[in-house]
Design an enzyme around this catalytic site. Structure first.
Site, short mmCIF file in Angstrom:
data_model
loop_
_atom_site.label_atom_id
_atom_site.label_comp_id
_atom_site.label_asym_id
_atom_site.label_seq_id
_atom_site.Cartn_x
_atom_site.Cartn_y
_atom_site.Cartn_z
N ASP A 133 0.96 -0.97 0.01
CA ASP A 133 0.08 0.01 -0.01
C ASP A 133 0.86 1.40 -0.07
O ASP A 133 2.12 1.03 0.56
CB ASP A 133 -0.79 -0.15 1.37
CG ASP A 133 -1.72 1.22 1.24
OD1 ASP A 133 -2.41 1.59 0.53
OD2 ASP A 133 -1.72 1.65 2.47
N GLY A 146 -7.11 5.13 2.92
CA GLY A 146 -7.40 3.95 2.07
C GLY A 146 -8.32 4.02 1.19
O GLY A 146 -8.68 2.98 0.37
N ASP A 181 0.14 4.99 0.93
CA ASP A 181 -0.13 5.97 1.96
C ASP A 181 -0.31 5.31 3.21
O ASP A 181 -0.96 4.46 3.49
CB ASP A 181 -1.32 6.74 1.58
CG ASP A 181 -1.59 8.11 2.46
OD1 ASP A 181 -0.45 8.76 3.05
OD2 ASP A 181 -2.46 8.83 2.46
N ASP A 217 -1.66 -0.49 6.19
CA ASP A 217 -1.65 0.32 7.25
C ASP A 217 -3.38 0.38 7.60
O ASP A 217 -3.56 1.02 8.72
CB ASP A 217 -1.11 1.66 7.32
CG ASP A 217 -1.92 2.44 6.19
OD1 ASP A 217 -2.29 2.13 5.19
OD2 ASP A 217 -2.03 3.81 6.80
N LYS A 224 -5.01 7.66 -7.00
CA LYS A 224 -4.73 8.04 -8.67
C LYS A 224 -3.47 8.75 -8.87
O LYS A 224 -3.03 8.94 -10.10
CB LYS A 224 -5.91 8.82 -9.35
CG LYS A 224 -7.18 7.97 -9.22
CD LYS A 224 -8.28 8.45 -10.20
CE LYS A 224 -9.52 7.60 -10.21
NZ LYS A 224 -10.67 8.26 -10.40
P1 B16 Z 1 -6.25 10.19 -4.51
P2 B16 Z 1 -3.63 4.42 -0.13
C1 B16 Z 1 -5.19 6.44 -0.27
O1 B16 Z 1 -3.80 5.81 -0.58
C2 B16 Z 1 -5.38 7.45 0.71
O2 B16 Z 1 -5.01 6.81 1.87
C3 B16 Z 1 -6.94 8.00 0.69
O3 B16 Z 1 -6.95 8.75 1.91
C4 B16 Z 1 -7.31 8.57 -0.70
O4 B16 Z 1 -8.41 9.05 -0.47
C5 B16 Z 1 -6.71 7.48 -1.71
O5 B16 Z 1 -5.65 7.17 -1.68
C6 B16 Z 1 -7.17 8.18 -3.12
O6 B16 Z 1 -6.16 9.07 -3.36
O7 B16 Z 1 -7.35 11.21 -4.34
O8 B16 Z 1 -4.75 10.75 -4.67
O9 B16 Z 1 -6.71 9.26 -5.91
O10 B16 Z 1 -3.57 4.23 1.20
O11 B16 Z 1 -4.59 3.36 -1.05
O12 B16 Z 1 -2.30 4.24 -0.86
MG MG Z 2 -2.93 3.23 3.50
#
Ligand code: B16
Ligand code: MG
Length: 215
Positions: free
Chosen positions: A8, A46, A10, A170, A117
């Site tokens: 993963d 996530g 973030d 996480d 994304k």
């Molecule tokens: P984006 P992960 C997630 O990352 C974030 O934890 C989550 O808060 C966010 O809404 C999601 O990515 C989408 O992100 O707006 O940049 O497409 O933990 O799956 O790496």
């Molecule tokens: Mg994460």
């Protein structure tokens, strides 16, 4: 024997929670939503961008059309991307780079499985792209964790059966997604003891015996 490890992004390789929070907070302010707080932000970890927007809009008295929601999500993403401009190698979480190097040294394939994304942009900024074989991200999938789609796409891109892949996560939804996809998991981060992962570590720097996990 584990042949591929899917990370993963973030909360595992880098932490952009605070930037997501600041960007959503700015949007909420523009919409006159005053109650959006850090507890709400924890629930956004996530989950997809549109699901995150729904969490922000829970505290709005107004209803929005799908077109309006798409515009709001785009607007937040522009704020978030501007905030990402300051991201660099110093933002890589403890043990992440070393772990990728150790796995590569053992001939284990590495991938990212992220809802974001923006994953390719973030990985480029933090300098980890050369240590990853494949990226599966929000651009590749239609279903969010706990659906296993993002991890199954990662396994497929690596050319591996899910049963020989390990997921590092996480978030509870990510650990559930790994299990739903038939993969073992390593839970890390502030909630690592409560997520139900096959293996557990406070962060990647605490993993001392990769042989044990990979066997
Ligand atoms: P984006 P992960 C997630 O990352 C974030 O934890 C989550 O808060 C966010 O809404 C999601 O990515 C989408 O992100 O707006 O940049 O497409 O933990 O799956 O790496
Ligand atoms: Mg994460």
């Amino acid at each position: 024997m584990i042949q591929g490890v899917i990370f993963d992004l973030d909360g595992v390789l880098v932490s952009t929670d605070e930037l997501h929070y600041q960007a959503w907070k700015k949007l909420a302010g523009e919409l006159g939503i005053t109650g959006f707080n850090r507890e709400d932000n924890k629930r956004q970890r996530g989950v997809s961008r549109m699901a995150s927007l729904e969490i922000v809009l829970e505290k709005s008295g107004k209803t929005y059309t799908d077109e309006e929601k798409a515009e709001l999500a785009d607007r937040k993403n522009e704020y978030y991307k501007a905030m990402l401009s300051g991201l660099s190698e110093k933002d890589v979480l403890p043990g992440a780079k070393e772990t990728l190097e150790i796995l590569r040294g053992k001939g284990v394939l590495t991938a990212v499985g992220s809802a974001s994304k923006n994953a390719p942009l973030i990985l480029e900024k933090i300098g980890l792209l050369p240590l990853l074989d494949k990226i599966s991200c929000g651009l590749d999938v239609t279903k969010s964790k706990p659906d296993p789609e993002v991890f199954l796409v990662a396994a497929k891109k690596l050319g591996l059966n899910p049963s020989v892949c390990l997921v590092v996560e996480d978030a509870a939804a990510g650990i559930q997604a790994a299990a739903a996809g038939g993969m073992k998991s390593l839970a890390v981060g502030p909630l690592y003891e409560t997520l139900g992962g096959t293996y557990q570590a406070r962060d990647l720097s605490y993993v001392k015996d990769w042989e044990e996990i990979l066997k």
